[in-house]
Design a protein around this motif. Structure first.
Motif, short mmCIF file in Angstrom:
data_model
loop_
_atom_site.label_atom_id
_atom_site.label_comp_id
_atom_site.label_asym_id
_atom_site.label_seq_id
_atom_site.Cartn_x
_atom_site.Cartn_y
_atom_site.Cartn_z
N ALA A 69 0.83 -1.21 0.00
CA ALA A 69 0.00 0.00 0.00
C ALA A 69 0.87 1.26 0.00
O ALA A 69 1.95 1.27 0.59
CB ALA A 69 -0.91 0.00 1.22
N ASP A 70 0.38 2.33 -0.64
CA ASP A 70 1.16 3.57 -0.68
C ASP A 70 0.98 4.42 0.57
O ASP A 70 1.64 5.45 0.74
CB ASP A 70 0.83 4.38 -1.94
CG ASP A 70 -0.64 4.72 -2.08
OD1 ASP A 70 -1.37 4.57 -1.08
OD2 ASP A 70 -1.06 5.11 -3.17
N SER A 71 0.07 4.01 1.46
CA SER A 71 -0.04 4.56 2.81
C SER A 71 -0.81 3.53 3.64
O SER A 71 -1.67 2.82 3.10
CB SER A 71 -0.74 5.92 2.83
OG SER A 71 -2.06 5.82 2.31
N PHE A 72 -0.50 3.44 4.92
CA PHE A 72 -1.17 2.42 5.72
C PHE A 72 -1.01 2.69 7.21
O PHE A 72 -0.11 3.42 7.64
CB PHE A 72 -0.66 1.01 5.40
CG PHE A 72 0.81 0.78 5.64
CD1 PHE A 72 1.31 0.59 6.92
CD2 PHE A 72 1.72 0.73 4.58
CE1 PHE A 72 2.66 0.37 7.14
CE2 PHE A 72 3.07 0.50 4.79
CZ PHE A 72 3.54 0.32 6.07
N TYR A 121 -5.98 1.50 8.01
CA TYR A 121 -5.92 2.56 7.00
C TYR A 121 -5.14 2.02 5.81
O TYR A 121 -4.12 1.35 6.00
CB TYR A 121 -5.22 3.78 7.61
CG TYR A 121 -5.14 5.01 6.75
CD1 TYR A 121 -6.14 5.98 6.76
CD2 TYR A 121 -4.01 5.25 5.96
CE1 TYR A 121 -6.04 7.14 6.00
CE2 TYR A 121 -3.90 6.40 5.19
CZ TYR A 121 -4.91 7.34 5.22
OH TYR A 121 -4.82 8.49 4.47
N CYS A 122 -5.62 2.28 4.61
CA CYS A 122 -4.94 1.75 3.42
C CYS A 122 -5.19 2.67 2.23
O CYS A 122 -6.34 2.97 1.90
CB CYS A 122 -5.46 0.34 3.11
SG CYS A 122 -4.68 -0.42 1.67
N GLY A 123 -4.11 3.12 1.61
CA GLY A 123 -4.21 3.90 0.38
C GLY A 123 -5.05 5.15 0.51
O GLY A 123 -5.81 5.49 -0.40
N GLY A 124 -4.95 5.85 1.64
CA GLY A 124 -5.70 7.08 1.84
C GLY A 124 -7.10 6.90 2.39
O GLY A 124 -7.83 7.89 2.54
N LYS A 125 -7.50 5.66 2.71
CA LYS A 125 -8.87 5.42 3.19
C LYS A 125 -8.84 4.71 4.55
O LYS A 125 -8.10 3.75 4.74
CB LYS A 125 -9.64 4.55 2.20
CG LYS A 125 -9.88 5.22 0.85
CD LYS A 125 -10.69 4.30 -0.07
CE LYS A 125 -10.94 4.97 -1.41
NZ LYS A 125 -11.73 4.09 -2.33
#
Length: 315
Positions: A69-72, A121-125
């Protein structure tokens, strides 16, 4: 975006295992609860108290090694194995260091595993309102193979896992409702822990000495009125000679003239009273009718405030 630390969801202590097809069970790891945050630029590791532990675990700070993921935000437990079983004392050798030089020295001695069991949290969500079943699927899809990270397996038969954990000398299991959402800072029966090895986090209100070195602790828990209740005297455990020497130095700086306990402990002879600030995790067999611990064994000193040591831990 910068990801702010959150307070994780906690299981409640259960006397019986839940039943029904909506429940899964996971091993309860005897380690350090840790959330991993990646905002697209760097990873931060933060424990359940909101304290950063990024420096202590450098092998877990390279994002592309264990999550696509690009954010997590990941939730899990960092453990250290001894003889194939988690050792709280060993993981505290990593968690307790306070300098990069000390990390470099202890890193090859105490390898760790990050046992991940949830994704918030994953990919901005945010995934908090999604059922556990969906969050587990997302975690399965996003985690990558890594020598220091594992996805915690889930089992559909809590009783069978509990029996296996007992045979393996493990701490216990956690049962989770597959429909459960993730309540930040929450604690309710949608997650339930059943312990095989009982543990408690207690604060020292006194010590005894042998040949000038602390050799035992007088321990207590606070009630809702702020009174400290004596729960036992412990000297056995995993503390090393260096641990006891460090504790001796701390105790000398904390001495007070009177007992901090609400009632005089039964083991008060030769005790030196100290200001309650040193916190320890202990394993024990059971609670005695008197409200004290049977056969307490010190696991490690922990970085927690004294007020976190509450009588509610007795269940």
């Amino acid at each position: 975006m910068e990801l702010k630390p959150v307070t994780p969801f906690e299981p409640v202590l259960a006397a019986q295992l839940p039943s029904g097809s909506q429940w899964i069970a996971q091993i309860k790891w005897d380690g350090v609860r840790m959330l991993s945050y990646y905002d697209g630029s760097r990873i931060e590791l933060v424990n359940r108290r909101g304290n950063r532990r990024t420096m202590q675990y450098p092998e877990l700070t390279v994002q592309d090694r264990y999550c696509r993921a690009d954010s997590f935000i990941l939730d899990g437990e960092i453990i250290a194995l001894v003889g194939g079983k988690p050792s709280f004392h060993e993981v505290m050798r990593r968690d307790g260091v306070r300098s990069e030089a000390a990390v470099r020295a202890v890193l090859p001695q105490v390898p760790v595993l990050y046992m991940v069991f949830d994704m918030l949290y994953c990919g901005g969500k945010w995934l908090l309102d999604q059922p556990l079943s969906m969050r587990q699927q997302m975690l399965q899809d996003m985690l990558l193979p890594h020598s220091h990270v594992q996805n915690v397996p889930s089992y559909t038969d809590p009783a069978q896992l509990f029996a296996a954990a007992g045979s393996g000398g493990l701490e216990g299991i956690v049962c989770k409702d597959l429909s459960s959402t993730y309540a930040l800072g929450g604690k309710d029966k949608r997650w339930q822990k059943r312990k095989i090895i009982l543990d408690v986090t207690a604060v020292a209100g006194g010590v005894t000495f042998r040949d000038g070195t602390v050799n035992a602790l007088l321990l207590g828990l606070y009630d809702n009125e702020g009174r400290l209740h004596y729960i036992g005297h412990a000297g056995a455990g995993r503390m090393t000679a260096m641990d006891w020497r460090n504790l001796t130095a701390q105790a000398h700086n904390l001495t007070v003239p009177a007992s901090p306990f609400a009632a005089m402990p039964e083991r008060s002879k030769d005790a030196v009273w100290i200001r309650p600030s040193l916190v320890f995790k202990l394993h024990f067999l059971e609670w005695n009718p008197s409200g004290t611990l049977r056969q307490p064994v010190i696991q490690a000193q922990v970085d927690l405030p004294a007020e976190a040591c509450r009588l509610e831990q007795r269940g």
